[in-house]
Structures are given as structure tokens and as C-alpha cells.
Write a protein that holds these residues in place. Structure first.
Motif, PDB file in Angstrom:
ATOM      1  N   ASN A 106      -4.153   4.574  -7.700  1.00 50.28           N
ATOM      2  CA  ASN A 106      -5.476   4.982  -8.177  1.00 50.28           C
ATOM      3  C   ASN A 106      -6.588   4.138  -7.542  1.00 50.28           C
ATOM      4  O   ASN A 106      -7.727   4.586  -7.436  1.00 50.28           O
ATOM      5  CB  ASN A 106      -5.561   4.897  -9.706  1.00 50.28           C
ATOM      6  CG  ASN A 106      -5.223   3.508 -10.230  1.00 50.28           C
ATOM      7  OD1 ASN A 106      -4.271   2.869  -9.771  1.00 50.28           O
ATOM      8  ND2 ASN A 106      -5.987   3.027 -11.195  1.00 50.28           N
ATOM      9  N   ILE A 107      -6.265   2.929  -7.099  1.00 47.78           N
ATOM     10  CA  ILE A 107      -7.241   2.058  -6.423  1.00 47.78           C
ATOM     11  C   ILE A 107      -7.056   2.120  -4.911  1.00 47.78           C
ATOM     12  O   ILE A 107      -8.019   2.249  -4.159  1.00 47.78           O
ATOM     13  CB  ILE A 107      -7.101   0.591  -6.899  1.00 47.78           C
ATOM     14  CG1 ILE A 107      -7.457   0.477  -8.382  1.00 47.78           C
ATOM     15  CG2 ILE A 107      -7.980  -0.344  -6.063  1.00 47.78           C
ATOM     16  CD1 ILE A 107      -7.218  -0.901  -8.983  1.00 47.78           C
ATOM     17  N   TYR A 108      -5.802   2.056  -4.446  1.00 47.27           N
ATOM     18  CA  TYR A 108      -5.521   1.865  -3.026  1.00 47.27           C
ATOM     19  C   TYR A 108      -5.016   3.111  -2.298  1.00 47.27           C
ATOM     20  O   TYR A 108      -4.816   3.072  -1.091  1.00 47.27           O
ATOM     21  CB  TYR A 108      -4.503   0.728  -2.856  1.00 47.27           C
ATOM     22  CG  TYR A 108      -5.009  -0.584  -3.389  1.00 47.27           C
ATOM     23  CD1 TYR A 108      -5.994  -1.296  -2.725  1.00 47.27           C
ATOM     24  CD2 TYR A 108      -4.524  -1.108  -4.586  1.00 47.27           C
ATOM     25  CE1 TYR A 108      -6.472  -2.494  -3.212  1.00 47.27           C
ATOM     26  CE2 TYR A 108      -4.988  -2.316  -5.085  1.00 47.27           C
ATOM     27  CZ  TYR A 108      -5.966  -2.997  -4.394  1.00 47.27           C
ATOM     28  OH  TYR A 108      -6.443  -4.183  -4.879  1.00 47.27           O
ATOM     29  N   GLY A 109      -4.784   4.200  -3.011  1.00 48.38           N
ATOM     30  CA  GLY A 109      -4.304   5.421  -2.380  1.00 48.38           C
ATOM     31  C   GLY A 109      -2.796   5.448  -2.247  1.00 48.38           C
ATOM     32  O   GLY A 109      -2.096   4.512  -2.621  1.00 48.38           O
TER      33      GLY A 109
ATOM     34  N   ILE B 109     -10.486  -2.444   0.725  1.00 47.10           N
ATOM     35  CA  ILE B 109     -10.265  -1.031   0.432  1.00 47.10           C
ATOM     36  C   ILE B 109     -11.088  -0.612  -0.779  1.00 47.10           C
ATOM     37  O   ILE B 109     -11.727   0.429  -0.777  1.00 47.10           O
ATOM     38  CB  ILE B 109      -8.761  -0.765   0.217  1.00 47.10           C
ATOM     39  CG1 ILE B 109      -7.994  -1.065   1.519  1.00 47.10           C
ATOM     40  CG2 ILE B 109      -8.510   0.663  -0.254  1.00 47.10           C
ATOM     41  CD1 ILE B 109      -6.490  -1.148   1.372  1.00 47.10           C
ATOM     42  N   SER B 110     -11.075  -1.439  -1.799  1.00 47.80           N
ATOM     43  CA  SER B 110     -11.831  -1.139  -3.022  1.00 47.80           C
ATOM     44  C   SER B 110     -13.195  -1.815  -2.975  1.00 47.80           C
ATOM     45  O   SER B 110     -13.435  -2.710  -2.154  1.00 47.80           O
ATOM     46  CB  SER B 110     -11.063  -1.617  -4.259  1.00 47.80           C
ATOM     47  OG  SER B 110     -10.992  -3.034  -4.267  1.00 47.80           O
TER      48      SER B 110
ATOM     49  N   GLY C 112     -12.106   2.875   0.841  1.00 49.41           N
ATOM     50  CA  GLY C 112     -10.682   3.118   1.008  1.00 49.41           C
ATOM     51  C   GLY C 112     -10.224   2.630   2.366  1.00 49.41           C
ATOM     52  O   GLY C 112     -10.807   1.707   2.943  1.00 49.41           O
ATOM     53  N   LEU C 113      -9.202   3.258   2.903  1.00 51.92           N
ATOM     54  CA  LEU C 113      -8.693   2.864   4.214  1.00 51.92           C
ATOM     55  C   LEU C 113      -9.712   3.130   5.317  1.00 51.92           C
ATOM     56  O   LEU C 113      -9.655   2.517   6.385  1.00 51.92           O
ATOM     57  CB  LEU C 113      -7.374   3.574   4.502  1.00 51.92           C
ATOM     58  CG  LEU C 113      -6.195   3.116   3.637  1.00 51.92           C
ATOM     59  CD1 LEU C 113      -4.979   4.010   3.869  1.00 51.92           C
ATOM     60  CD2 LEU C 113      -5.850   1.657   3.899  1.00 51.92           C
ATOM     61  N   GLN C 114     -10.679   3.994   5.053  1.00 49.56           N
ATOM     62  CA  GLN C 114     -11.736   4.257   6.038  1.00 49.56           C
ATOM     63  C   GLN C 114     -12.544   2.990   6.330  1.00 49.56           C
ATOM     64  O   GLN C 114     -13.174   2.879   7.386  1.00 49.56           O
ATOM     65  CB  GLN C 114     -12.661   5.381   5.562  1.00 49.56           C
ATOM     66  CG  GLN C 114     -13.659   5.793   6.616  1.00 49.56           C
ATOM     67  CD  GLN C 114     -14.613   6.858   6.141  1.00 49.56           C
ATOM     68  OE1 GLN C 114     -14.618   7.242   4.978  1.00 49.56           O
ATOM     69  NE2 GLN C 114     -15.441   7.337   7.044  1.00 49.56           N
ATOM     70  N   SER C 115     -12.501   2.013   5.439  1.00 51.31           N
ATOM     71  CA  SER C 115     -13.181   0.743   5.692  1.00 51.31           C
ATOM     72  C   SER C 115     -12.713   0.126   7.011  1.00 51.31           C
ATOM     73  O   SER C 115     -13.503  -0.462   7.748  1.00 51.31           O
ATOM     74  CB  SER C 115     -12.940  -0.237   4.541  1.00 51.31           C
ATOM     75  OG  SER C 115     -13.501   0.234   3.343  1.00 51.31           O
TER      76      SER C 115
ATOM     77  N   LEU D 245       0.844  -1.200   0.000  1.00 53.39           N
ATOM     78  CA  LEU D 245       0.000   0.000   0.000  1.00 53.39           C
ATOM     79  C   LEU D 245       0.877   1.246   0.000  1.00 53.39           C
ATOM     80  O   LEU D 245       1.908   1.292   0.652  1.00 53.39           O
ATOM     81  CB  LEU D 245      -0.932   0.009   1.216  1.00 53.39           C
ATOM     82  CG  LEU D 245      -2.055  -1.009   1.178  1.00 53.39           C
ATOM     83  CD1 LEU D 245      -2.859  -0.957   2.467  1.00 53.39           C
ATOM     84  CD2 LEU D 245      -2.975  -0.767  -0.017  1.00 53.39           C
TER      85      LEU D 245
END
Length: 133
Positions: A17-20, A95-96, A122-125, A11
């Protein structure tokens, strides 16, 4: 306990673009500060058997497990069975939005045994999963 599976050690570098662009270590430091009253631990492995061993190890003593098994979500009956065999509730996290990706990512061997599933934020998951316990 947060457990991450294969390739999540990349990560911040892998497909931003998908994972930040934030590494998981950077994110983990932020959530430890944001949730000072929650004792958080983190484990990551690219090896299926090590993930199963960790689930067995923590699955009877922790209040909750947040699991992002990465690609093993869609292939590992063993990880699904490990979750079924432990007492600690598991929240499956991605994340996605896996349903917005390749067809093979629409199947999960974890979901039937999980307390719940959070994906696409995203990571907020991970934060939403923490709040669910």
C-alpha cells in the motif's frame, strides 16, 4: 549508480500500500529498457557501512548517484558525511512522501549534501532522478 538501503530488497512484498507490488529488480529491468543510452548499475545493502563503502567506491567515477538510504536517511550521519566527501552528485530519492509519515522521517542527514531530493512519486522518483542528470 542507484544505491538502495535497508529493506528495499523487500519491495513488492513489503507494505504494498506504500511501496507498490513491483520488485526493484522488475522496475530496474524496465528503466534499463526505457533509458538504453544510460549505463545504469544497481546496488542494495541492509548494512550502513557497506553503503558508505559503495559511495566511496563510485563517488569519484560515476556521473551521478541516486540514493535511497531508507531508514538510514534519518539516522546516519556517516552516510551524510560520505556524500559530503565524494565528488559525484547524489540525488536523494524516496518512494513515499516521508513528510506524510511518522515525525522521525521528516529529518534527513542526506539532504544537506545532496544535489536534490525527490520523494513521494513511487518508483517514478528514480526515473525523475535519472532525468535530473
Amino acid at each position: 549508480m542507484i544505491i538502495n538501503g535497508p529493506n528495499l530488497n523487500l519491495l513488492g512484498k513489503r507494505e504494498p500500500n506504500i511501496y507498490g507490488s513491483l520488485t526493484f529488480t522488475e522496475f530496474f529491468d524496465k528503466i534499463k529498457t526505457k533509458y538504453p543510452n544510460v549505463q545504469l548499475e544497481y546496488y542494495q545493502s541492509n548494512i550502513e557501512g557497506e553503503l558508505i563503502d559503495k559511495l566511496h567506491h563510485v563517488g569519484f567515477s560515476f556521473d551521478g548517484i541516486i540514493l535511497n538510504a531508507g531508514a538510514y536517511t534519518h539516522t546516519s550521519i556517516g552516510i551524510g558525511d560520505a556524500i559530503k566527501g565524494i565528488e559525484t552528485p547524489v540525488v536523494e530519492v524516496h518512494i513515499s512522501n516521508t513528510f506524510n509519515r511518522e515525525e522521525f522521517r521528516h529529518q534527513s542527514f542526506i539532504s544537506p549534501n545532496a544535489k536534490g531530493v525527490i520523494l513521494g512519486f513511487g518508483l517514478q522518483s528514480y526515473e525523475l532522478a535519472i532525468q535530473s542528470f
